[in-house]
Design a protein around this motif. Structure first.
Motif, PDB file in Angstrom:
ATOM      1  N   ALA A 171      -3.937  -3.339  -4.386  1.00  5.69           N
ATOM      2  CA  ALA A 171      -3.322  -1.827  -4.880  1.00  5.69           C
ATOM      3  C   ALA A 171      -2.497  -1.830  -6.153  1.00  5.69           C
ATOM      4  O   ALA A 171      -2.395  -0.372  -6.892  1.00  5.69           O
ATOM      5  N   THR A 204      -3.100  -7.397  -1.645  1.00  6.54           N
ATOM      6  CA  THR A 204      -3.531  -6.505  -2.144  1.00  6.54           C
ATOM      7  C   THR A 204      -3.904  -7.095  -3.511  1.00  6.54           C
ATOM      8  O   THR A 204      -3.497  -7.125  -4.200  1.00  6.54           O
ATOM      9  N   ARG A 250      -8.904   0.962  -7.862  1.00  2.00           N
ATOM     10  CA  ARG A 250      -8.591   1.784  -7.035  1.00  2.00           C
ATOM     11  C   ARG A 250      -8.376   2.801  -7.259  1.00  2.00           C
ATOM     12  O   ARG A 250      -8.666   3.929  -6.287  1.00  2.00           O
ATOM     13  N   GLU A 280       0.968  -1.401  -0.097  1.00  2.67           N
ATOM     14  CA  GLU A 280      -0.248  -0.350   0.440  1.00  2.67           C
ATOM     15  C   GLU A 280       0.489   0.998   0.177  1.00  2.67           C
ATOM     16  O   GLU A 280       1.070   2.422  -0.842  1.00  2.67           O
TER      17      GLU A 280
END
Length: 290
Positions: free
Chosen positions: A254, A252, A271, A228
């Motif tokens: 991300a 994740t 995102r 992140e």
């Protein structure tokens, strides 16, 4: 070493370096820390643990550095550097044509072979990058390996591991069985001490981040936090390169993998971040986030 000493060291190392040792790695700790204990004039690891508990700062640093894996070599795994040379840099040269600047980060750079491999890739693109401002930032937890990196001095064995002979002859000067990287390449890299467990937003934003063969030592939650934070330090159309045994999948959202480009990841637009500039991987698909 008693079970209590080992549990203390496991917790201590995880807090200080992110190293996540399993319960069956006591032999590894003993093999690396017993010589350190003896060098410090201690009878064994129990005394070493007591010294750490008493707040011996130098010994604490020495223990973390002894347990940090510094295995590396020039152009390690080859494929990521092929991607850098053949795909990433051409895309960036096009996308950054207006501002004429590039920033690349080598996280966990160890003794310098990775950032210097990056620097040589850029040197080979010198004609296309004339007049550009280039920054390569290399960071590592260990001050000892950073000092070795800055010197750019390598043994015959080290330069024979992964370094093409034409680049060795072109960018190094030999003295006996020791080779020193030329000053113009060394000056391309800024070395800084950094713990990935701590805030690194002060480093700024990068077009390319190499974070290879370090996250495999962290637990899943720690990996997620670092991913992140890496995403926040990357240009919206930048590229993250991980090691062959590493992936963002299941950890994740991300980042998402670049299809047909093993080890390459880009910011996941799902995102809410829209890429800026020209796409770096024109004509290639980015794998759907999983």
């Amino acid at each position: 070493m008693t079970p209590l000493d080992y549990e203390f060291l496991r917790k201590f190392l995880k807090e200080r370096s992110g190293l996540d040792l399993s319960a069956d790695k006591q032999y590894l700790v003993e093999s690396r820390l017993l010589p350190l204990a003896r060098k410090a004039g201690l009878s064994g690891i129990p005394d070493l643990v007591q010294k750490i508990k008493s707040g011996d700062g130098k010994l604490t640093t020495d223990v973390v550095e002894a347990m940090t894996t510094n295995e590396t070599f020039f152009f390690r795994d080859k494929v990521p550097f092929d991607h850098l040379r053949d795909t990433i840099l051409p895309g960036l040269i096009q996308a950054r044509a207006a501002r004429k600047s590039l920033r690349i980060w080598s996280a966990a750079s160890s003794t310098g072979q990775e950032p210097y491999s990056i620097a040589m890739c850029l040197k080979e693109k010198a004609a296309s990058l004339a007049g550009w401002r280039i920054e390569i930032v290399a960071t590592d937890l260990s001050q000892e390996v950073l000092e070795k990196s800055k010197a750019g001095v390598y043994s015959q064995f080290e330069v024979q591991r992964g370094l093409p002979i034409q680049l060795l002859v072109k960018y190094f000067t030999q003295s006996g069985d020791i080779w020193q990287l030329n000053a113009d390449v060394r000056s391309m890299v800024q070395f800084r001490q950094l713990n990935l467990l701590q805030d690194f937003s002060h480093l700024g934003t990068f077009d390319v981040i190499f974070c290879r063969n370090v996250l495999i030592y962290f637990d899943q939650d720690t990996k997620g936090v670092i991913f992140e934070r890496l995403a926040k330090c990357m240009e919206a159309d930048g590229t993250l390169l991980l090691g062959a045994a590493e992936s963002v999948v299941g950890i994740t959202d991300a980042f998402r993998p670049v299809a047909d480009r093993r080890g390459l990841y880009q910011i996941n637009p799902a995102r809410g971040v829209r890429p800026t500039g020209a796409p770096l991987f024109s004509g290639m698909k980015v794998a759907a986030a999983r």
